[in-house]
Design an enzyme around this catalytic site. Structure first.
Site, PDB file in Angstrom:
ATOM      1  N   ASP A   1      55.773   5.330   7.669  1.00 18.51           N
ATOM      2  CA  ASP A   1      54.899   4.967   8.788  1.00 18.51           C
ATOM      3  C   ASP A   1      54.914   6.065   9.845  1.00 18.51           C
ATOM      4  OD1 ASP A   1      53.938   2.561   7.858  1.00 18.51           O
ATOM      5  OD2 ASP A   1      55.521   1.372   8.799  1.00 18.51           O
TER       6      ASP A   1
ATOM      7  N   ARG B   1      47.686   6.806   4.277  1.00 22.62           N
ATOM      8  CA  ARG B   1      47.086   5.644   4.932  1.00 22.62           C
ATOM      9  C   ARG B   1      46.437   6.158   6.216  1.00 22.62           C
ATOM     10  NH1 ARG B   1      51.400   2.149   6.960  1.00 22.62           N
ATOM     11  NH2 ARG B   1      51.486   1.106   4.938  1.00 22.62           N
TER      12      ARG B   1
END
Length: 304
Positions: free
Chosen positions: A133, A181
């Site tokens: 992330d 992402r």
């Protein structure tokens, strides 16, 4: 104006160590159970199985904020390893997402890198994938530097690029071939490094999606915005991009009907499923993104 004030309040709360610490003792409150899939691996596995049965794939994120000791980072690493083992044991269709600050990035870079390697070794053993992330801007470059180092050995790791950062387009170009992402971004950043206007963020978002798709890289489009999703549908049709090259991603507890609708249309949809006792910071950032969710937060509070 009011929306901006509300957003700032929630973002400030998400960074408050005292509130985060207290929330670990409260259990899931304020409606957080609607967007956080329990506080144990077992509870998370149950939710993932339910989502898989609906045709959705998942990524699990063991929530963690403000890790300040090697002991905490080691414990988080072990927990992520156990989560990967549980995925394999349960036979679920699910990846893992990790935050490197939780693994000791702010303590010692080499220590964090070793922890990441342990997680990636476990994931590789089970033929699984790990997403790093992206956190706030202060951690952006060091995250990408570690990713590049890891990619020299591991092909089962990717990261996240935030379209509100000015650097996003160049980062996407530099990361050709890396599964990414792509998101708009959820932290409060300085106007010296990030777009402040939603229209500019959205334009850059579409731009980096197109860039990554056209360079042939696997692309995860993480958005609940139906306008963005419609543009992606048009884009992949225009450029004849196979559906095996991309997926839509959405957060657990948000726009569930849209998730299922996309699955019915034949698109791959991955649900980002957070879990764990350290839920407060994540929940506050979600409220900052969508102030209209304050209503269910209050409902959750008064129902306890």
């Amino acid at each position: 104006m009011l929306a901006n004030v509300s957003k700032n309040v929630f973002l400030h709360a998400s960074q408050n160590r005292v509130l985060n610490k207290a929330a670990k003792k409260w259990g899931l409150r304020f409606g957080a159970g609607q967007v956080v899939a329990g506080d144990t691996i077992e509870g998370a596995m149950k939710k993932v199985r339910e989502l898989n049965e609906k045709g959705l794939v998942c990524t699990l994120d063991h929530l963690g904020e403000f890790v300040s000791s090697r002991e905490e980072a080691t414990e988080a690493t072990q927990y992520n390893v156990r989560t990967l083992e549980a995925m394999a044991a349960n036979g679920v269709d699910c990846n893992l997402s990790v935050k490197m600050t939780q693994l000791g990035l702010d303590i010692d870079r080499s220590f964090c890198l070793d922890n990441m390697r342990r997680i990636l070794d476990t994931a590789k053993q089970y033929n699984n994938f790990v997403r790093i992330d992206m956190e706030d801007y202060a951690h952006c470059q060091m995250t990408l530097d570690i990713l590049r180092e890891l990619r020299e050995t591991y092909d089962n790791v990717g990261t996240v690029i935030q379209s509100y950062l000015f650097r996003a387009e160049q980062d996407v170009k530099d990361l050709k071939g890396v599964p990414l992402r792509l998101v708009k971004g959820a932290y409060q950043e300085s106007p010296t490094v990030a777009f402040q206007n939603k229209e500019d963020v959205d334009k850059n978002y579409v731009r980096i999606i197109e860039e990554h798709l056209l360079n042939g890289s696997y692309t995860a489009i993480a958005s609940h915005d139906h306008n963005i999703i419609d543009k992606v549908k048009e884009m992949v049709k225009k450029y004849n991009i196979p559906r095996t090259q991309f997926e839509f991603q959405m957060l657990y507890g948000f726009r569930s009907e849209l998730q299922l609708s996309l699955v019915q249309e034949g698109y791959k949809v991955r649900v980002y499923v957070p879990f764990g006792k350290d839920w407060f910071g994540y929940f506050m950032r979600r409220l900052a993104e969508r102030p209209q969710n304050v209503a269910f937060a209050l409902k959750g509070f008064f129902s306890k």
